[in-house]
Design a protein around this motif. Structure first.
Motif, PDB file in Angstrom:
ATOM      1  N   PHE A 122      -7.101   8.581  -5.040  1.00 53.92           N
ATOM      2  CA  PHE A 122      -6.008   7.756  -4.524  1.00 53.92           C
ATOM      3  C   PHE A 122      -6.279   6.271  -4.808  1.00 53.92           C
ATOM      4  O   PHE A 122      -5.395   5.554  -5.282  1.00 53.92           O
ATOM      5  N   LYS A 173     -10.790  12.869  -2.786  1.00 52.60           N
ATOM      6  CA  LYS A 173      -9.355  12.586  -2.657  1.00 52.60           C
ATOM      7  C   LYS A 173      -9.131  11.076  -2.530  1.00 52.60           C
ATOM      8  O   LYS A 173      -8.230  10.512  -3.144  1.00 52.60           O
ATOM      9  N   ARG A 178      -5.797   5.587  -8.488  1.00 47.23           N
ATOM     10  CA  ARG A 178      -4.396   5.601  -8.909  1.00 47.23           C
ATOM     11  C   ARG A 178      -3.621   4.402  -8.366  1.00 47.23           C
ATOM     12  O   ARG A 178      -2.627   3.988  -8.938  1.00 47.23           O
ATOM     13  N   THR A 179      -4.066   3.848  -7.225  1.00 53.66           N
ATOM     14  CA  THR A 179      -3.361   2.684  -6.671  1.00 53.66           C
ATOM     15  C   THR A 179      -4.038   1.378  -7.096  1.00 53.66           C
ATOM     16  O   THR A 179      -3.792   0.327  -6.521  1.00 53.66           O
ATOM     17  N   GLU A 217       0.839  -1.200   0.000  1.00 55.60           N
ATOM     18  CA  GLU A 217       0.000   0.000   0.000  1.00 55.60           C
ATOM     19  C   GLU A 217       0.878   1.256   0.000  1.00 55.60           C
ATOM     20  O   GLU A 217       0.636   2.192  -0.758  1.00 55.60           O
ATOM     21  N   ARG A 234       1.327  14.399   3.904  1.00 57.15           N
ATOM     22  CA  ARG A 234       0.020  14.881   3.456  1.00 57.15           C
ATOM     23  C   ARG A 234      -1.135  14.009   3.947  1.00 57.15           C
ATOM     24  O   ARG A 234      -2.289  14.410   3.865  1.00 57.15           O
ATOM     25  N   ASN A 235      -0.817  12.789   4.364  1.00 57.43           N
ATOM     26  CA  ASN A 235      -1.871  11.865   4.825  1.00 57.43           C
ATOM     27  C   ASN A 235      -1.447  11.250   6.153  1.00 57.43           C
ATOM     28  O   ASN A 235      -1.335  10.033   6.276  1.00 57.43           O
ATOM     29  N   ARG A 259      -3.665   8.494   7.694  1.00 56.86           N
ATOM     30  CA  ARG A 259      -3.667   7.199   7.007  1.00 56.86           C
ATOM     31  C   ARG A 259      -2.375   6.424   7.288  1.00 56.86           C
ATOM     32  O   ARG A 259      -2.394   5.278   7.726  1.00 56.86           O
ATOM     33  N   TYR A 260      -1.218   7.125   7.083  1.00 58.23           N
ATOM     34  CA  TYR A 260       0.039   6.400   7.221  1.00 58.23           C
ATOM     35  C   TYR A 260       0.440   6.209   8.680  1.00 58.23           C
ATOM     36  O   TYR A 260       1.072   5.208   9.017  1.00 58.23           O
ATOM     37  N   ALA A 313       2.407   6.113  -7.153  1.00 56.43           N
ATOM     38  CA  ALA A 313       1.382   6.968  -7.765  1.00 56.43           C
ATOM     39  C   ALA A 313       1.789   8.432  -7.667  1.00 56.43           C
ATOM     40  O   ALA A 313       1.627   9.210  -8.608  1.00 56.43           O
ATOM     41  N   GLY A 372       1.213   3.840  -3.167  1.00 52.19           N
ATOM     42  CA  GLY A 372       0.920   5.260  -2.936  1.00 52.19           C
ATOM     43  C   GLY A 372       2.092   6.118  -3.370  1.00 52.19           C
ATOM     44  O   GLY A 372       1.937   7.137  -4.050  1.00 52.19           O
ATOM     45  N   LYS A 426      -7.239   0.245  -6.999  1.00 53.22           N
ATOM     46  CA  LYS A 426      -8.260  -0.454  -6.212  1.00 53.22           C
ATOM     47  C   LYS A 426      -9.657  -0.260  -6.787  1.00 53.22           C
ATOM     48  O   LYS A 426     -10.601  -0.903  -6.337  1.00 53.22           O
ATOM     49  N   LEU A 439       4.037  11.972   0.834  1.00 49.06           N
ATOM     50  CA  LEU A 439       2.817  11.167   0.942  1.00 49.06           C
ATOM     51  C   LEU A 439       2.401  11.020   2.415  1.00 49.06           C
ATOM     52  O   LEU A 439       1.236  11.233   2.763  1.00 49.06           O
TER      53      LEU A 439
END
Lengths: 650, 147
Positions: free
Chosen positions: B56, B52, B59-60, A464, A490-491, A494-495, A471, A468, B62, A487
């Motif tokens: 994402f 968003k 682009r990944t 994942e 900015r997230n 999530r991370y 991308a 990411g 899914k 990445l």
């Protein structure tokens, strides 16, 4: 000085009652000055409780044994480090400590919301103040921290089992988690009371929730670490009622932490989120009730007393009050939105919630079973670790699998073909891993499953992050490292969350190692040896030392050989305290990434004789260290998830 | 000495708690005057997060292209509606603010002859917009200055 401490508590109680009522009057009459006055009260209460706490700390440091609490939990030989931690070692001090944390958190809330959420704040202040009242009532009428006695020559000392760094950190971290959940609860109730049931309260308390969850996790982990190092039975978790008491809010809190994300995105699950936060807050109070009422036997109990029943009454009030508010607003809380697809990140979150709440319920059932059986059959039937393991291990594995599957599924609507494609690599990797691990899986199916699923989860997370980053590289043309850092930056949520998940997997690996624990007990004469696993232990003798007049240490010397090579001289010991009848085993633990060699000096003839035969209990506990490393990784992930949004401040 | 400290603590605590009430502090300006607007802004943020996420996930790998296009279109439309609602809400707020400002200005302005009428029966001066003469009770003509 104690009079000042008592006055501060009494005054805080009066002001807390005031700040519980006045903001509501302020709202009803439209008088902002009442609300400002209540906010000032929050500062005053914090100031007063800080003064009280400082006085108690000062009394401990100065060995003021005229204060009963100081005399009961310290003595002149107690090192300063443990003298300071004695503050929360007993009932009275821990109540004051709880109150201190709540007052400080309340101050932070008032400062944070000086110019926002003005409609919520009167209710938030009121609910925090009511909670504060509970602790202050207890300290004023039932458990006075500044109660005086005729001063003895020396204090009774701190329970030797509590003289361990784990016990210095376990209560404060756990309390921070417990107390922290008061804040999201207060905002949730404020949203129900104001009728502003949107996502504002969830956004406002997002960081408080992560903060509280983190400290609750760490509190549990420090407790486990302490139990492992001090209790000397070779394990760290025994499904003791009080352990369960802090595990249950952790489960529901974890469910809440995930389900709010769906409300934020889809405006769904509003009722469920309300129920979860009420459940989590109620379980923190329920845990306190269990610990302090003595209704269920536990190694942690603060003893029997009326204090627990104050918590029970408060718990009933919370449940009734919250249920009334939820039912009253149910029509507004119900969402018009529906899931776009059953194969979506949202539905995987829902499964995760059901599993977590199921685990909480199973744990609750097992914990309360002695009481339930007593009520029905008239005898207390205690449910032991086999029940909890049998129920919670499959639940835990299902949860672990979801941690892996979740990142593979898109929000809203995952297409089956994409899901299959994303699933393929982690699936193949975990199958290869599973086959490689087959030899250790024989007779340990659950452990094998756990390792195999762990491989699957780690692979999905790594993939994942890689996808990411790739991308981002494609879109921006950045290099790998820069793309990765941006990445994550900015997230962060999530991370940070993924890093927390890696920590959780490491903890699972550590816990799974328990399946391969080996244990041996032997009585050895000087010069004799015993073998366990790859280790040979040669007993070199027993000695007695008296480092301080109040403590004697019986120390055994054991040469440890691994695969024929001498690696260390282990010194397990037994400490005898004048203040305690029970000797305390000080475990010698040789900890490595692969396994721990855990040696307990179990016994020797009394009266003491130098180099007499001695009995040893030795455990080889594989992978335990990964449990603690997992905790550290969770800390890193939480830190990242909680970082402020730099982008917004630019 | 301890008594003095106790009195000091008591008095300072009482002063600090009671001060806003005695001062009768002016109501602080609420930053979030319009609750509905606040909620709309949060909804807008939620839709942005959703878009968003869609980008994402696409682009990944899914999300299939069809699903991506369909969902993106739907969420962009939703975002558009929310933005329109926010615009309306802000416009309403501006109009309301202007009306209030006008009313305040007219309240504080010096009255002119245009602001008065005279009773057709007794000739007493009355305020424009009054329905009856406060002296004789006769019905006054309905002359709205705004018309």
């Amino acid at each position: 000085m104690n009079e000042i401490g008592e006055l501060c508590i009494l005054l805080s109680l009066g002001i807390s009652i005031y700040s519980a009522i006045v903001p509501i009057i302020g709202v009803k009459r439209g008088r902002e000055e009442y609300i400002v006055s209540a906010e000032n009260s929050i500062f005053v209460i914090a100031g007063l409780i800080v003064i009280s706490s400082s006085i108690l700390t000062y009394a401990f440091v100065n060995r003021d044994f005229s204060i009963e609490y100081v005399a009961n939990y310290s003595n002149r030989d107690l090192p300063l480090f443990y003298t300071l931690s004695a503050f929360w070692a007993g009932q009275k001090g821990s109540l004051l400590f709880w109150s201190l944390l709540l007052s400080l958190f309340a101050v932070v809330v008032v400062i944070q919301n000086k110019n926002k959420n003005r409609d919520f704040m009167p209710y938030v202040i009121s609910i925090i103040s009511v909670t504060q009242c509970l602790f202050l009532v207890l300290m004023t009428f039932a458990e006075r921290p500044f109660e005086l006695i005729y001063p003895p020559e020396d204090g009774s000392g701190l329970n030797p089992m509590l003289q361990n760094p784990g016990m210095v950190f376990h209560p404060p971290t756990l309390y921070m988690g417990y107390v922290g959940f008061t804040i999201p609860y207060a905002f949730a109730m404020a949203s129900l009371l104001t009728g502003h049931l949107g996502n504002v309260w969830i956004k406002t308390t997002r960081r408080w929730t992560i903060f509280s969850w983190f400290f609750l996790s760490m509190g549990n982990l420090f407790g486990a670490w302490w139990a492992y190092r001090v209790l000397g039975w070779g394990g760290y978790w025994a499904w003791d009622p009080v352990e369960n008491a802090s595990f249950m809010p952790w489960l529901t809190g974890t469910a809440y932490l995930h389900s709010v994300m769906i409300q934020e995105r889809r405006d769904m699950l509003k009722v469920w989120n309300m129920v979860l936060i009420v459940l989590t807050f109620s379980l923190t109070i329920f845990g306190t009730f269990l610990t302090r009422s003595g209704v269920i036997q536990s190694v942690h109990s603060f003893g029997q007393g009326p204090v627990g029943y104050y918590f029970l009454v408060f718990l009933i009030i919370i449940i009734l009050f919250s249920s009334y508010l939820i039912i009253n607003n149910i029509s507004i809380l119900k969402s018009n939105n529906e899931l776009d697809s059953i194969i979506s990140r949202e539905s995987s979150f829902l499964f995760n919630n059901l599993i977590l709440v199921g685990a909480a319920f199973a744990t609750f059932w097992g914990t309360m079973f002695p009481l339930i059986s007593e009520a029905i059959k008239g005898e207390k039937v205690t449910v032991g670790p086999p029940f909890f393991n049998q129920v919670n291990i499959p639940i835990g594995l299902a949860l672990l699998l979801l941690v892996g599957i979740c990142p593979l599924i898109a929000w809203k609507k995952a297409s089956i073909s994409n899901f299959k494609r994303n699933f393929l690599i982690p699936f193949i990797v975990s199958i290869i891993g599973g086959i490689a691990l087959m030899p250790i899986g024989v007779g340990h199916l659950m452990a094998w499953l756990s390792f195999t699923i762990s491989i699957f989860v780690i692979t999905t997370i790594v993939m994942e992050v890689y996808k990411g980053t790739r991308a981002r590289m494609e879109t921006t043309g950045e290099g790998f490292l820069k793309a990765l850092i941006t990445l994550i930056r900015r997230n962060k949520r999530r991370y940070g969350g993924y890093i927390i998940h890696i920590g959780v997997v490491l903890m699972y690996i550590g816990i799974t190692g328990t399946s391969y624990n080996v244990e041996k007990e032997a009585t050895l004469n000087k010069g004799e040896a015993m073998t366990i696993g790859d280790y040979k232990l040669i007993y070199r003798g027993l000695n007695l030392k008296e480092p301080v007049p109040t403590k004697a240490e019986a120390i055994a010397a054991i040469d440890v050989e691994k695969n024929g090579k001498n690696i260390v001289t282990a010194l397990p010991r037994k400490d005898f305290y004048k203040t305690s009848e029970q000797p305390i085993s000080r475990v010698y633990n040789l900890s490595g990434l692969k396994e721990d060699l855990y040696i307990i000096l179990a016994g020797f003839p009394i009266p003491f004789e130098k180099d007499s035969p001695a009995t040893f209990k030795v455990h080889v506990n594989p992978l335990v260290k990964w449990l603690w490393i997992g905790g550290l990784v969770i800390g890193v992930g939480t830190f990242i998830a909680m970082l402020p949004d730099w982008k917004g401040k630019r | 000495m301890i008594i003095v400290v106790e009195i000091l603590i008591f008095v300072s605590a009482m002063f600090f708690v009671g001060y806003p009430i005695f001062k009768r502090q002016e109501a602080r300006i609420k930053t979030q005057e319009n609750e509905a607007l606040g909620e709309l802004i949060h909804k807008k943020e939620a839709v942005y997060i959703s878009i968003k996420d869609l980008d994402f996930d696409y682009r990944t790998g899914k999300l299939s292209e069809d699903d991506y296009k369909e969902l993106k279109e739907r969420y962009e439309l939703e975002a558009l509606h929310i933005l329109k609602d926010i615009d309306d809400s802000e416009r309403e707020k501006t109009t309301a603010d202007k009306t209030i400002a006008r009313q305040v200005a007219s309240e504080s302005a010096e009255p002119t002859d245009k602001d008065f009428i005279f009773c057709p029966k007794c000739g007493t001066k009355a305020k424009m917009g009054d329905s009856f003469c406060f002296k004789c009770g006769a019905k006054l003509p309905n002359l709205n200055p705004a018309t």
